[in-house]
Design an enzyme around this catalytic site. Structure first.
Site, PDB file in Angstrom:
ATOM      1  N   HIS A  75       0.593  -1.252  -0.335  1.00 34.69           N
ATOM      2  CA  HIS A  75       0.109  -0.005   0.047  1.00 34.69           C
ATOM      3  C   HIS A  75       0.849   1.511  -0.126  1.00 34.69           C
ATOM      4  CE1 HIS A  75      -0.208   0.997   4.571  1.00 34.69           C
ATOM      5  NE2 HIS A  75       0.878   0.612   4.346  1.00 34.69           N
ATOM      6  N   CYS A 118       6.262   6.740   4.013  1.00 40.35           N
ATOM      7  CA  CYS A 118       5.048   5.685   3.484  1.00 40.35           C
ATOM      8  C   CYS A 118       4.142   6.489   2.436  1.00 40.35           C
ATOM      9  CB  CYS A 118       4.278   5.448   4.992  1.00 40.35           C
ATOM     10  SG  CYS A 118       5.103   4.864   6.247  1.00 40.35           S
ATOM     11  N   HIS A 168       4.902   0.240  -0.480  1.00 41.49           N
ATOM     12  CA  HIS A 168       5.698  -0.697   0.249  1.00 41.49           C
ATOM     13  C   HIS A 168       4.762  -1.766   0.749  1.00 41.49           C
ATOM     14  CE1 HIS A 168       3.867   2.166   3.374  1.00 41.49           C
ATOM     15  NE2 HIS A 168       3.842   1.031   3.950  1.00 41.49           N
ATOM     16  N   HIS A 178       3.685  -5.256   3.460  1.00 37.71           N
ATOM     17  CA  HIS A 178       3.659  -5.597   4.987  1.00 37.71           C
ATOM     18  C   HIS A 178       3.286  -7.178   4.867  1.00 37.71           C
ATOM     19  CE1 HIS A 178       4.125  -1.814   6.646  1.00 37.71           C
ATOM     20  NE2 HIS A 178       3.128  -1.222   6.034  1.00 37.71           N
ATOM     21  N   ASP A 200      -5.277 -10.637   0.471  1.00 34.62           N
ATOM     22  CA  ASP A 200      -3.999 -11.246   0.421  1.00 34.62           C
ATOM     23  C   ASP A 200      -3.633 -11.043  -0.823  1.00 34.62           C
ATOM     24  OD1 ASP A 200      -1.950 -12.795   1.517  1.00 34.62           O
ATOM     25  OD2 ASP A 200      -2.827 -14.468   0.744  1.00 34.62           O
ATOM     26  N   HIS A 201      -2.283 -10.538  -0.781  1.00 31.51           N
ATOM     27  CA  HIS A 201      -1.451 -10.388  -2.097  1.00 31.51           C
ATOM     28  C   HIS A 201      -1.956  -9.257  -2.904  1.00 31.51           C
ATOM     29  CE1 HIS A 201       0.810 -14.040  -0.509  1.00 31.51           C
ATOM     30  NE2 HIS A 201       1.757 -13.669  -1.630  1.00 31.51           N
ATOM     31  N   GLU A 213       0.430  -4.425  12.189  1.00 31.94           N
ATOM     32  CA  GLU A 213       0.972  -4.222  10.810  1.00 31.94           C
ATOM     33  C   GLU A 213       2.710  -4.484  10.712  1.00 31.94           C
ATOM     34  OE1 GLU A 213       2.166  -0.140  10.058  1.00 31.94           O
ATOM     35  OE2 GLU A 213       1.033  -0.153   8.008  1.00 31.94           O
TER      36      GLU A 213
HETATM   37  N1  LIG Z   1      -1.685   5.848  12.821  1.00 35.00           N
HETATM   38  C1  LIG Z   1      -0.940   5.219  11.869  1.00 35.00           C
HETATM   39  N2  LIG Z   1       0.125   5.617  11.489  1.00 35.00           N
HETATM   40  C2  LIG Z   1       0.847   4.907  10.531  1.00 35.00           C
HETATM   41  C3  LIG Z   1       0.432   3.979   9.908  1.00 35.00           C
HETATM   42  C4  LIG Z   1      -0.940   3.587  10.272  1.00 35.00           C
HETATM   43  O1  LIG Z   1      -1.452   2.459   9.468  1.00 35.00           O
HETATM   44  N3  LIG Z   1      -1.540   4.084  11.191  1.00 35.00           N
HETATM   45  N4  LIG Z   1       1.162   3.418   8.948  1.00 35.00           N
HETATM   46  C5  LIG Z   1       2.449   3.533   8.805  1.00 35.00           C
HETATM   47  C6  LIG Z   1       3.141   2.992   7.337  1.00 35.00           C
HETATM   48  O2  LIG Z   1       2.267   2.010   6.800  1.00 35.00           O
HETATM   49  C7  LIG Z   1       4.481   2.285   7.891  1.00 35.00           C
HETATM   50  O3  LIG Z   1       4.574   1.114   7.007  1.00 35.00           O
HETATM   51  C8  LIG Z   1       4.823   1.959   9.196  1.00 35.00           C
HETATM   52  O4  LIG Z   1       6.202   2.101   9.011  1.00 35.00           O
HETATM   53  P1  LIG Z   1       7.301   2.245  10.375  1.00 35.00           P
HETATM   54  O5  LIG Z   1       6.440   2.618  11.595  1.00 35.00           O
HETATM   55  O6  LIG Z   1       8.294   2.691   9.805  1.00 35.00           O
HETATM   56  O7  LIG Z   1       7.336   0.634  10.449  1.00 35.00           O
HETATM   57  P2  LIG Z   1       8.132  -0.052  11.566  1.00 35.00           P
HETATM   58  O8  LIG Z   1       7.540  -0.170  12.977  1.00 35.00           O
HETATM   59  O9  LIG Z   1       8.127  -1.741  11.229  1.00 35.00           O
HETATM   60  O10 LIG Z   1       9.569   0.624  11.353  1.00 35.00           O
HETATM   61  P3  LIG Z   1      10.559   1.006  12.505  1.00 35.00           P
HETATM   62  O11 LIG Z   1      11.740   1.634  11.586  1.00 35.00           O
HETATM   63  O12 LIG Z   1      11.400  -0.247  12.942  1.00 35.00           O
HETATM   64  O13 LIG Z   1      10.114   1.804  13.127  1.00 35.00           O
HETATM   65  C9  LIG Z   1       2.959   4.813   9.362  1.00 35.00           C
HETATM   66  N5  LIG Z   1       2.011   5.453  10.283  1.00 35.00           N
HETATM   67 ZN   LIG Z   2       2.619   0.679   5.456  1.00 36.42          ZN
END
Ligand SMILES: Nc1nc2c(c(=O)[nH]1)N=C([C@H](O)[C@H](O)COP(=O)(O)OP(=O)(O)OP(=O)(O)O)CN2
Ligand SMILES: [Zn+2]
Length: 149
Positions: free
Chosen positions: A28, A47, A53, A55, A93-94, A138
């Protein structure tokens, strides 16, 4: 007297919570049509990358209900698996959430909104008022819960 106590106790309505875990993979991009390109970049950062990217989402679906004295079950997990297949796996999915799932054409594909989508879809299959919670991991660190409020 002891007999009475046993009878009342065995007839008591017991409420249980059954959780089934399901994983799915999807990609997404966080981008809102209600915001300018600059605002999208500022708010969503990496993002908002135009090419998206991915998940591996882990979803916990919890059903609440009476433990049926005859079956011993709140819900037959075999049935729940089928509902999850139809409500989560087939549509998501996918998939590219933003391009393949019509719901997300005008709804930002945050995990909050994915949880709402899954909630609304599961309601089509589950007994009324039985869905308790949809929780989505996520990533290992980002977890969202929705309870239909
Ligand atoms: N309230 C929300 N905030 C965010 C969402 C969401 O769905 N709801 N999603 C994202 C992004 O999709 C992103 O993929 C998340 O990335 P990130 O936080 O970097 O992911 P990680 O925790 O795995 O990465 P670290 O670098 O280890 O922190 C963003 N915000
Ligand atoms: Zn994401």
């Amino acid at each position: 007297m002891q007999e009475n106590v046993t009878t009342v106790s065995s007839e008591r309505c017991r409420i249980g919570y059954v959780t089934r875990v399901q994983s799915f993979s999807a990609c997404h991009r966080l981008h809102s049509k209600a915001l300018s390109d600059e605002e999208n970049k500022r708010i969503f950062g990496k993002c908002n990358n135009p090419n998206g990217h991915g998940h591996n989402y882990n979803v916990e679906i919890t059903v609440r209900g009476k433990i049926d004295p005859a079956t011993g079950m709140v819900i037959n997990i075999t049935d729940l698996k089928e509902y999850i297949e139809m409500a989560i796996m087939e549509p998501l999915d996918h998939k590219n959430l933003d391009k393949d799932v019509p719901y997300f054409a005008d709804v930002v594909s945050t995990t909050e909104n994915v949880a709402v989508f899954i909630w609304d879809n599961l309601l089509k299959f589950l007994p009324p008022n039985s869905l308790y919670e949809v929780k989505i991991h996520e990533t290992d660190k980002n977890i969202v819960a929705y309870r239909g409020e």
